[in-house]
Design an enzyme around this catalytic site. Structure first.
Site, PDB file in Angstrom:
ATOM      1  N   LYS A 190       5.408  21.069  38.593  1.00  0.00           N
ATOM      2  CA  LYS A 190       4.494  19.964  38.920  1.00  0.00           C
ATOM      3  C   LYS A 190       4.086  19.238  37.646  1.00  0.00           C
ATOM      4  O   LYS A 190       3.296  19.739  36.848  1.00  0.00           O
ATOM      5  CB  LYS A 190       3.225  20.460  39.627  1.00  0.00           C
ATOM      6  CG  LYS A 190       2.425  19.262  40.163  1.00  0.00           C
ATOM      7  CD  LYS A 190       0.990  19.563  40.447  1.00  0.00           C
ATOM      8  CE  LYS A 190       0.000  19.107  39.412  1.00  0.00           C
ATOM      9  NZ  LYS A 190       0.033  17.687  39.023  1.00  0.00           N
ATOM     10  N   GLU A 266      -2.115  28.123  28.774  1.00  0.00           N
ATOM     11  CA  GLU A 266      -2.250  27.506  27.446  1.00  0.00           C
ATOM     12  C   GLU A 266      -3.252  26.380  27.636  1.00  0.00           C
ATOM     13  O   GLU A 266      -3.005  25.450  28.382  1.00  0.00           O
ATOM     14  CB  GLU A 266      -0.878  26.989  26.984  1.00  0.00           C
ATOM     15  CG  GLU A 266      -0.826  26.739  25.483  1.00  0.00           C
ATOM     16  CD  GLU A 266      -1.270  25.351  25.100  1.00  0.00           C
ATOM     17  OE1 GLU A 266      -2.462  25.197  24.756  1.00  0.00           O
ATOM     18  OE2 GLU A 266      -0.448  24.421  25.145  1.00  0.00           O
ATOM     19  N   CYS A 301      -3.964  19.506  22.257  1.00  0.00           N
ATOM     20  CA  CYS A 301      -4.801  20.707  22.374  1.00  0.00           C
ATOM     21  C   CYS A 301      -5.070  21.344  21.017  1.00  0.00           C
ATOM     22  O   CYS A 301      -6.084  21.994  20.830  1.00  0.00           O
ATOM     23  CB  CYS A 301      -4.169  21.706  23.333  1.00  0.00           C
ATOM     24  SG  CYS A 301      -2.481  22.102  22.930  1.00  0.00           S
ATOM     25  N   GLU A 397     -14.149  20.172  23.556  1.00  0.00           N
ATOM     26  CA  GLU A 397     -12.843  19.546  23.344  1.00  0.00           C
ATOM     27  C   GLU A 397     -12.920  18.116  23.862  1.00  0.00           C
ATOM     28  O   GLU A 397     -13.088  17.900  25.057  1.00  0.00           O
ATOM     29  CB  GLU A 397     -11.753  20.314  24.097  1.00  0.00           C
ATOM     30  CG  GLU A 397     -10.393  19.709  23.861  1.00  0.00           C
ATOM     31  CD  GLU A 397      -9.271  20.443  24.573  1.00  0.00           C
ATOM     32  OE1 GLU A 397      -9.382  20.658  25.788  1.00  0.00           O
ATOM     33  OE2 GLU A 397      -8.287  20.788  23.898  1.00  0.00           O
TER      34      GLU A 397
END
Ligand code: NDP
Length: 495
Positions: A190, A266, A301, A397
């Site tokens: 996906k 992750e 990231c 973040e």
């Protein structure tokens, strides 16, 4: 001769992307005919309406994957055969890199220069490297006495769900698809709803390369429908996911609520870039500091968004960093001179702008950037000084071009601030002292520590997070095969 903006715009104007799901070796619409829009964030234009797979479509894809796995056309094929097909796929990616890169740039707002590099070099390399590993991965023989022979063999796990992010769309697809296929698994992929088109194009190349029917399935759609259907499916053995911590948590819950599938995660980061007092503030260091923060518009990231600089060096560092950052060209992603394209969506841009406002309210000093046109998806690289470790711009973040600088008094304080986070994905340390470099590398609780340069490693080195940045699973390196393989002991009595 280097190519022009016009050249890429002409390719873009002619682009008629495939928008269908790829299930059981064929392109198809969804069972209920649903679609969603893929939008070019740099222009606001709708590129295409893409098939939106519901749980029925995901189930068809999983069934096709299971059929292919059980039939053994791929899972039990000679590893040399898998190698041959994956090398063909690597070559086809190279041959089609321009089309793939333009498609990716339109879909994501990433710069054409980054897309060409990621696809032509890295994506192709991933398929090639795991292809080569397929027939060079050995089992083991355990030490026993003469009455037994104990074999430890690796077997492909089965059907894998791969749920992907939007920041490096085809690269993240390759990070997961290449080792999963090399290991002999069948996959249901996906792509992120913002960036489904390059993964669909990859399916066209996979047919040409000879990937057998059902081994690779692509199910575009939204997280809460398609993603959830993958998470809860009882016949998926493993999910490997890259994205936010909130959704990572959901996958752990999906597993508990279904067949206890293994989950590889992750996720996010708030990675430090540490400059100790003995470092030399030269062009190389400044280039690394700027790229560590602003590469891909900070939508990365492992972006190093907390820069912890020895107090006596702060003024020089800030001055030189700002000089460098001012040279970044923000704008049309299809212009080969652009360094920073658009944010992935207007909604994401608003989230990032919210942090820029918060940083100012919390008392950090914005020394450059922050100017935006409310109507578009672009943000100038933004730098804060006087950031303190408790501020939300220092803890959350942000996933956009917002860098904060903290002055540190010594190595111990750098370490203590660097470790004071739920994340543990990456850290960079600059120092000329080898003992200090090794001490920091050993002490930082991160999946990757890079010394005297910002680097995430490459295909050969595992990538993943400590703490809440990830699970024990790793992408990349030989280690990635562990996500997609299981270990069997065969104990043979030899009386
Ligand atoms: P998400 O975690 O929401 O998306 C990652 C993937 O998970 C996408 O394919 C998404 O589908 C899917 N997903 C979303 N919701 C669900 C759900 N309920 N069940 C199953 N699957 C789901 O990331 P976002 O795109 O929303 O980005 C938000 C933040 O996440 C970023 O600002 C950043 O902080 C972080 N992030 C981290 C990344 C990394 O590399 N570690 C990459 C991307 C984001 P869909 O696309 O439809 O939402």
């Amino acid at each position: 001769m280097s190519k022009t903006t016009q050249y890429y715009q002409e390719i873009s104007a002619k682009m008629r992307p495939n928008t269908q799901a790829f299930i059981a070796g064929a392109f198809c619409g969804s069972a209920d005919g649903a679609t969603f829009e893929s939008i070019n964030p740099a222009t606001g234009e709708v590129i295409a309406k893409v098939t939106h797979c519901g749980s029925q479509d995901v189930d068809l894809a999983v069934k096709a994957a299971r059929r292919s796995f059980d039939a053994g056309t791929w899972s039990r094929a000679a590893p040399e055969k898998r190698k041959e097909v994956l090398i063909k796929l690597a070559n086809l990616v190279r041959e089609n890199q321009e089309e793939l890169a333009v498609l990716e740039s339109m879909d994501s707002g990433k710069t054409i220069t980054d897309c060409l590099h990621e696809i032509g070099n890295e994506v192709a390399t991933f398929f090639q490297w795991y292809a080569e590993l397929a027939d060079k991965t050995f089992g083991k023989v355990a030490p026993t006495d003469a009455s037994a022979l104990a074999l430890i063999v690796n077997e492909p796990v089965g059907v894998i769900g791969l749920v992907l992010p939007w920041n490096f769309p085809l690269l993240m697809a390759a990070w997961k698809i290449a080792p999963a296929l090399a290991a002999g698994c069948s996959v249901v992929v996906k792509p992120a709803e913002q960036t489904p088109l390059s993964a669909i194009k990859l399916a066209e190349l996979a047919i040409e390369a000879g990937v057998p029917e059902g081994v690779l399935n692509i199910v575009p759609g939204l997280g809460e429908t398609t993603g959830q259907a993958i998470g809860l499916h009882d016949d998926i053995d493993v999910v490997s996911f890259t994205g936010s911590n909130d959704v990572g948590r959901m996958f752990m819950r999906y597993s508990g609520d279904s067949n206890l599938k293994s989950i590889g995660l992750e996720m996010g980061g708030k990675s430090p870039f540490i400059v100790l007092e003995d470092a030399d503030i030269n062009d190389d260091l400044i280039e690394h500091a700027a790229m560590a923060a602003f590469w891909n518009g900070g939508q990365n990231c492992s972006a190093n968004m907390r820069q912890l600089i020895a107090a006596p060096l702060v003024d020089t560092f800030v001055e030189r960093l700002c000089e460098r950052v001012k040279k970044f060209k923000v704008g049309n992603p299809l212009d080969p001179d652009t360094d920073i394209g658009s944010m992935v969506t207007l909604e994401h841009k608003k989230t990032v702008m919210g942090y820029i406002e918060k940083g100012q309210k919390e008392g950090a000093k914005m020394i450059m950037g922050g100017n935006v046109d409310a109507a578009d998806c672009f943000i100038e690289p933004t730098v804060f000084t006087n950031m303190t470790p408790d501020m939300s711009i220092a803890r959350d973040e942000i996933f956009g071009p917002v860098l904060g600088i903290i002055a540190i008094k010594d190595m111990d304080e750098a370490l203590s601030i660097a470790c004071d986070t739920e994340y543990g994905l990456h850290a960079t340390v600059f120092t000329q002292n080898l003992d200090k470099a090794l001490h920091m590398a050993r002490s930082l609780p991160c999946g990757t520590v890079s010394i005297n340069g910002f680097c995430e490693g490459d295909v050969k080195t595992p990538f993943g997070g400590y703490k809440q940045s990830g699970s024990l699973a790793r992408d990349n390196g030989v280690e990635a095969l562990a996500q997609y393989s299981q270990t069997k002991t065969i104990w043979i009595n030899t009386p």
